[in-house]
Design a protein around this motif. Sequence first.
Motif, mmCIF file in Angstrom:
data_model
loop_
_atom_site.group_PDB
_atom_site.id
_atom_site.type_symbol
_atom_site.label_atom_id
_atom_site.label_comp_id
_atom_site.label_asym_id
_atom_site.label_seq_id
_atom_site.Cartn_x
_atom_site.Cartn_y
_atom_site.Cartn_z
ATOM 1 N N ILE A 77 21.199 37.793 -35.152
ATOM 2 C CA ILE A 77 19.787 38.158 -35.068
ATOM 3 C C ILE A 77 19.612 39.495 -35.774
ATOM 4 O O ILE A 77 20.504 40.353 -35.752
ATOM 5 N N ASN A 78 18.459 39.656 -36.431
ATOM 6 C CA ASN A 78 18.151 40.892 -37.131
ATOM 7 C C ASN A 78 16.656 41.116 -37.015
ATOM 8 O O ASN A 78 15.889 40.169 -36.920
ATOM 9 N N GLY A 79 16.238 42.360 -37.020
ATOM 10 C CA GLY A 79 14.811 42.594 -36.941
ATOM 11 C C GLY A 79 14.429 44.033 -37.154
ATOM 12 O O GLY A 79 15.272 44.933 -37.164
ATOM 13 N N SER A 80 13.141 44.222 -37.342
ATOM 14 C CA SER A 80 12.525 45.540 -37.419
ATOM 15 C C SER A 80 11.306 45.506 -36.517
ATOM 16 O O SER A 80 10.436 44.639 -36.681
ATOM 17 N N LEU A 81 11.257 46.424 -35.577
ATOM 18 C CA LEU A 81 10.184 46.422 -34.593
ATOM 19 C C LEU A 81 9.493 47.771 -34.542
ATOM 20 O O LEU A 81 10.103 48.807 -34.790
ATOM 21 N N TYR A 82 8.215 47.756 -34.176
ATOM 22 C CA TYR A 82 7.427 48.962 -34.010
ATOM 23 C C TYR A 82 6.715 48.882 -32.671
ATOM 24 O O TYR A 82 6.104 47.866 -32.342
#
Length: 85
Positions: free
Chosen positions: A29-34
């Motif tokens: 899993i990979n991600g960019s969150l704000y």
Amino acid sequence: DISLYKKKIFDLNLEKEIKGSIIIADEGINGSLYGSKKNIHKIIDEIATIKEFNDLNVDYNFTTVETFKNFKVKIKNKTLSFILI
């Protein structure tokens, strides 16, 4: 089957007001969150309760600029692609 996790992870964010994207693939899993620090930690902790993702390696970067418009969870063949020239 990793497709089962798409809705589960999307639903984790229903009240957390997090924006960004998460990519799920066979290798992980990979991600960019704000979002607020509290809500980011909550969703990461909840994702880590999923057996396949319980060994997360998380990097944090902080900004005051809202960088995403919405929240998406995608299924891909690979979490990252490299182009070598």
